[in-house]
Motif scaffolding. Structure first.
Motif: not given
Length: 175
Positions: A140-155
């Protein structure tokens, strides 16, 4: 008969030759064989029993894919109709008239007689590499890291676009 994962085998394949398709001809089967190794829990889902002596479960087998082709023994063939998918004009028993059609269709190389050796031929292509199939679970931690990286990229992208638009507006107001 269904095989591994519901794949169909060639067992029970029947081909019937009729007057419309030509009384006899050449049956060709092009078979591609890919060595395959299944590892881990995925083997249990396939319904195959394997021996496991304390090691990871493994099943070495082959996948195959095939295409088939039938060519009538003798018949007139119109190459353009065959390529265009015109079943009535491009298969055995079709009569190609040189009197009609376009000048391009009347050319000698477009009206040909097809003569083949009758029989059933199997052409095998065995791939020199092995495909390994296994089921890997991602924490699950890998999924969470990928989601946060995507959100950071969008910002980041939005801040670059905002900065570019702000700089353009600033330059446009000075003029």
């Amino acid at each position: 008969k269904a095989g591994v994962n519901g794949e169909r085998s060639m067992n029970g394949a029947v081909k019937t030759v009729t007057e419309e398709t030509g009384t006899t001809g050449l049956f060709q089967y092009f078979i591609k064989v890919v060595p395959t190794k299944y590892k881990g829990d995925i083997i249990d889902d396939m319904g195959v029993s394997t021996l496991s002596d304390g090691q990871e479960k493994q099943l070495e087998t082959n996948r195959y894919f095939y295409t088939e082709r039938f060519r009538p023994l003798i018949g007139d063939i119109d190459e353009e109709a065959l390529l265009a998918g015109d079943v009535e004009k491009g298969t055995a028993g079709a009569h190609v008239s040189k009197a009609g059609g376009t000048q391009h269709q009347q050319a000698e190389h477009h009206a040909a007689t097809n003569a083949v050796l009758p029989g059933v031929f199997f052409v095998y292509e065995i791939y020199p590499f092995m495909v390994e199939v296994s089921r890997n679970r991602v924490p699950f931690m890998h999924l969470w890291i990928r989601i946060m990286a995507t959100v950071g990229g969008v910002f980041t992208m939005m801040s670059w676009i905002d900065g570019a638009l702000h700089a353009r507006d600033k330059r446009g107001g000075r003029r």
